[in-house]
Motif scaffolding. Structure first.
Motif, PDB file in Angstrom:
ATOM      1  N   ASP A 100       0.811  -1.216   0.000  1.00  0.00           N
ATOM      2  CA  ASP A 100       0.000   0.000   0.000  1.00  0.00           C
ATOM      3  C   ASP A 100       0.846   1.268   0.000  1.00  0.00           C
ATOM      4  OD1 ASP A 100      -2.341  -1.419  -0.103  1.00  0.00           O
ATOM      5  OD2 ASP A 100      -2.562  -1.494   2.067  1.00  0.00           O
ATOM      6  N   GLU A 101       2.129   1.121   0.265  1.00  0.00           N
ATOM      7  CA  GLU A 101       3.015   2.281   0.289  1.00  0.00           C
ATOM      8  C   GLU A 101       3.878   2.352  -0.969  1.00  0.00           C
ATOM      9  OE1 GLU A 101       5.155   2.216   3.979  1.00  0.00           O
ATOM     10  OE2 GLU A 101       3.360   1.666   5.079  1.00  0.00           O
ATOM     11  N   ALA A 102       3.514   1.587  -1.991  1.00  0.00           N
ATOM     12  CA  ALA A 102       4.201   1.598  -3.283  1.00  0.00           C
ATOM     13  C   ALA A 102       5.675   1.221  -3.157  1.00  0.00           C
ATOM     14  CB  ALA A 102       4.035   2.948  -3.976  1.00  0.00           C
ATOM     15  N   GLU A 103       5.990   0.329  -2.237  1.00  0.00           N
ATOM     16  CA  GLU A 103       7.371  -0.107  -2.078  1.00  0.00           C
ATOM     17  C   GLU A 103       7.507  -1.558  -2.519  1.00  0.00           C
ATOM     18  OE1 GLU A 103       9.212   0.764   1.641  1.00  0.00           O
ATOM     19  OE2 GLU A 103       8.287   2.729   1.755  1.00  0.00           O
ATOM     20  N   MET A 104       7.812  -1.754  -3.777  1.00  0.00           N
ATOM     21  CA  MET A 104       8.010  -3.105  -4.273  1.00  0.00           C
ATOM     22  C   MET A 104       9.246  -3.127  -5.172  1.00  0.00           C
ATOM     23  SD  MET A 104       6.790  -5.895  -3.656  1.00  0.00           S
ATOM     24  CE  MET A 104       6.534  -7.545  -4.147  1.00  0.00           C
ATOM     25  N   GLY A 105      10.337  -2.625  -4.630  1.00  0.00           N
ATOM     26  CA  GLY A 105      11.601  -2.666  -5.352  1.00  0.00           C
ATOM     27  C   GLY A 105      12.257  -4.018  -5.174  1.00  0.00           C
ATOM     28  N   LYS A 106      13.569  -4.044  -5.302  1.00  0.00           N
ATOM     29  CA  LYS A 106      14.319  -5.302  -5.173  1.00  0.00           C
ATOM     30  C   LYS A 106      14.115  -5.955  -3.810  1.00  0.00           C
ATOM     31  CE  LYS A 106      17.931  -4.184  -8.464  1.00  0.00           C
ATOM     32  NZ  LYS A 106      19.355  -3.918  -8.672  1.00  0.00           N
ATOM     33  N   LYS A 107      14.161  -5.149  -2.740  1.00  0.00           N
ATOM     34  CA  LYS A 107      13.975  -5.706  -1.398  1.00  0.00           C
ATOM     35  C   LYS A 107      12.592  -6.321  -1.239  1.00  0.00           C
ATOM     36  CE  LYS A 107      17.176  -2.871   1.245  1.00  0.00           C
ATOM     37  NZ  LYS A 107      17.325  -1.872   2.313  1.00  0.00           N
ATOM     38  N   GLY A 108      11.579  -5.624  -1.753  1.00  0.00           N
ATOM     39  CA  GLY A 108      10.217  -6.138  -1.677  1.00  0.00           C
ATOM     40  C   GLY A 108      10.056  -7.438  -2.442  1.00  0.00           C
ATOM     41  N   LEU A 109      10.643  -7.504  -3.633  1.00  0.00           N
ATOM     42  CA  LEU A 109      10.565  -8.733  -4.435  1.00  0.00           C
ATOM     43  C   LEU A 109      11.304  -9.881  -3.755  1.00  0.00           C
ATOM     44  CD1 LEU A 109      10.911  -7.453  -8.092  1.00  0.00           C
ATOM     45  CD2 LEU A 109       8.921  -8.492  -7.010  1.00  0.00           C
ATOM     46  N   ILE A 110      12.420  -9.584  -3.144  1.00  0.00           N
ATOM     47  CA  ILE A 110      13.167 -10.632  -2.428  1.00  0.00           C
ATOM     48  C   ILE A 110      12.334 -11.151  -1.260  1.00  0.00           C
ATOM     49  CG2 ILE A 110      15.179 -11.065  -0.958  1.00  0.00           C
ATOM     50  CD1 ILE A 110      16.743  -9.175  -2.904  1.00  0.00           C
ATOM     51  N   LYS A 111      11.737 -10.238  -0.487  1.00  0.00           N
ATOM     52  CA  LYS A 111      10.889 -10.647   0.639  1.00  0.00           C
ATOM     53  C   LYS A 111       9.683 -11.452   0.152  1.00  0.00           C
ATOM     54  CE  LYS A 111      11.968  -6.730   3.646  1.00  0.00           C
ATOM     55  NZ  LYS A 111      11.414  -5.505   4.256  1.00  0.00           N
ATOM     56  N   PHE A 112       9.052 -10.979  -0.916  1.00  0.00           N
ATOM     57  CA  PHE A 112       7.903 -11.694  -1.477  1.00  0.00           C
ATOM     58  C   PHE A 112       8.298 -13.113  -1.874  1.00  0.00           C
ATOM     59  CE2 PHE A 112       5.613 -13.101  -5.290  1.00  0.00           C
ATOM     60  CZ  PHE A 112       4.300 -13.076  -4.838  1.00  0.00           C
ATOM     61  N   ASN A 113       9.426 -13.255  -2.557  1.00  0.00           N
ATOM     62  CA  ASN A 113       9.821 -14.569  -3.050  1.00  0.00           C
ATOM     63  C   ASN A 113      10.342 -15.491  -1.962  1.00  0.00           C
ATOM     64  OD1 ASN A 113       9.258 -14.897  -5.969  1.00  0.00           O
ATOM     65  ND2 ASN A 113      10.222 -12.885  -5.993  1.00  0.00           N
ATOM     66  N   ILE A 114      10.939 -14.936  -0.927  1.00  0.00           N
ATOM     67  CA  ILE A 114      11.312 -15.768   0.222  1.00  0.00           C
ATOM     68  C   ILE A 114      10.044 -16.270   0.910  1.00  0.00           C
ATOM     69  CG2 ILE A 114      12.319 -15.737   2.546  1.00  0.00           C
ATOM     70  CD1 ILE A 114      14.523 -13.885   1.366  1.00  0.00           C
ATOM     71  N   ALA A 115       9.073 -15.373   1.086  1.00  0.00           N
ATOM     72  CA  ALA A 115       7.809 -15.762   1.726  1.00  0.00           C
ATOM     73  C   ALA A 115       7.090 -16.829   0.916  1.00  0.00           C
ATOM     74  CB  ALA A 115       6.912 -14.539   1.910  1.00  0.00           C
ATOM     75  N   GLN A 116       7.016 -16.662  -0.405  1.00  0.00           N
ATOM     76  CA  GLN A 116       6.295 -17.649  -1.206  1.00  0.00           C
ATOM     77  C   GLN A 116       7.042 -18.972  -1.250  1.00  0.00           C
ATOM     78  OE1 GLN A 116       6.809 -19.081  -4.428  1.00  0.00           O
ATOM     79  NE2 GLN A 116       8.452 -17.856  -5.276  1.00  0.00           N
ATOM     80  N   LEU A 117       8.366 -18.928  -1.251  1.00  0.00           N
ATOM     81  CA  LEU A 117       9.144 -20.168  -1.244  1.00  0.00           C
ATOM     82  C   LEU A 117       8.926 -20.936   0.062  1.00  0.00           C
ATOM     83  CD1 LEU A 117      11.169 -21.927  -2.736  1.00  0.00           C
ATOM     84  CD2 LEU A 117      12.990 -20.576  -1.728  1.00  0.00           C
ATOM     85  N   VAL A 118       8.976 -20.222   1.177  1.00  0.00           N
ATOM     86  CA  VAL A 118       8.724 -20.856   2.478  1.00  0.00           C
ATOM     87  C   VAL A 118       7.297 -21.411   2.516  1.00  0.00           C
ATOM     88  CG1 VAL A 118       8.446 -20.388   4.959  1.00  0.00           C
ATOM     89  CG2 VAL A 118      10.445 -19.512   3.738  1.00  0.00           C
ATOM     90  N   GLY A 119       6.338 -20.632   2.015  1.00  0.00           N
ATOM     91  CA  GLY A 119       4.948 -21.094   1.980  1.00  0.00           C
ATOM     92  C   GLY A 119       4.774 -22.365   1.165  1.00  0.00           C
TER      93      GLY A 119
END
Length: 182
Positions: A100-119
């Protein structure tokens, strides 16, 4: 209990329908029986991050139930539940991502993909096979082969589809402070 907004309820309905269509008609067969390469988990991860854990769980639960029901072999509840758990886990990852804060740079993508991999590891390496054993008494070698193929293929498709959806969505959001007068 927090009430759902109309927007969230509509997102659950549309998300479950899209999950069904993608899972039923865009699935690519894999060499492992009763397992396919599925693109719908990227959509599920994205919707879960945007609308939260309960919405994500419901999209996974309803969408996967519709897929299984449409094939005619009956609903495979262990995998339906695993899809719901994946949606729940990705929704919980919302705290890590600031969509919601428009923060989806490299760090956001890394966090997203770590979360989805763990899931995916939790769901397809644990939840689905363990429930298959408890509910259906299936053989271990088959279960873990299916779980491995599903987990790896779902993680790859989620990394591609989910990341693209998250980046596109974040680009539509107004960045904090961008409308202030300097």
């Amino acid at each position: 209990m927090k009430k759902f907004s109309v927007k969230t309820i509509v997102a659950i309905g549309i998300g479950a329908a899209l999950f069904f269509v993608l899972g039923r008609f865009v699935a690519i067969p894999s060499p492992v029986p009763n397992t396919s390469i599925s693109v719908q988990y990227g959509l599920l991860a994205f919707l879960s991050v945007v609308y939260g854990p309960i919405a994500g769980a419901l999209v996974g639960l309803i969408g996967h139930t519709l897929i299984d029901f449409s094939y005619g072999w009956g609903v495979w509840w262990s995998w339906v539940f695993a899809s719901a758990v994946f949606g729940l886990l990705m929704g919980l990852a919302t705290k890590l991502l600031k969509m919601d804060e428009a923060e989806m740079g490299k760090k956001g993508l890394i966090k997203f993909n770590i979360a989805q991999l763990v899931g995916h590891v939790i769901c397809w390496g644990g939840v689905a096979p363990v429930l298959d054993i408890l509910i259906y008494n299936d053989p271990l070698d088959k279960l873990f082969a299916q779980g491995l193929v599903a987990g790896v293929s779902n993680a790859v498709t989620t990394a591609i589809v989910g990341s693209l959806l998250c980046v596109a969505y974040a680009a539509t959001k107004t960045k904090a402070g961008s409308l202030t007068k300097e």
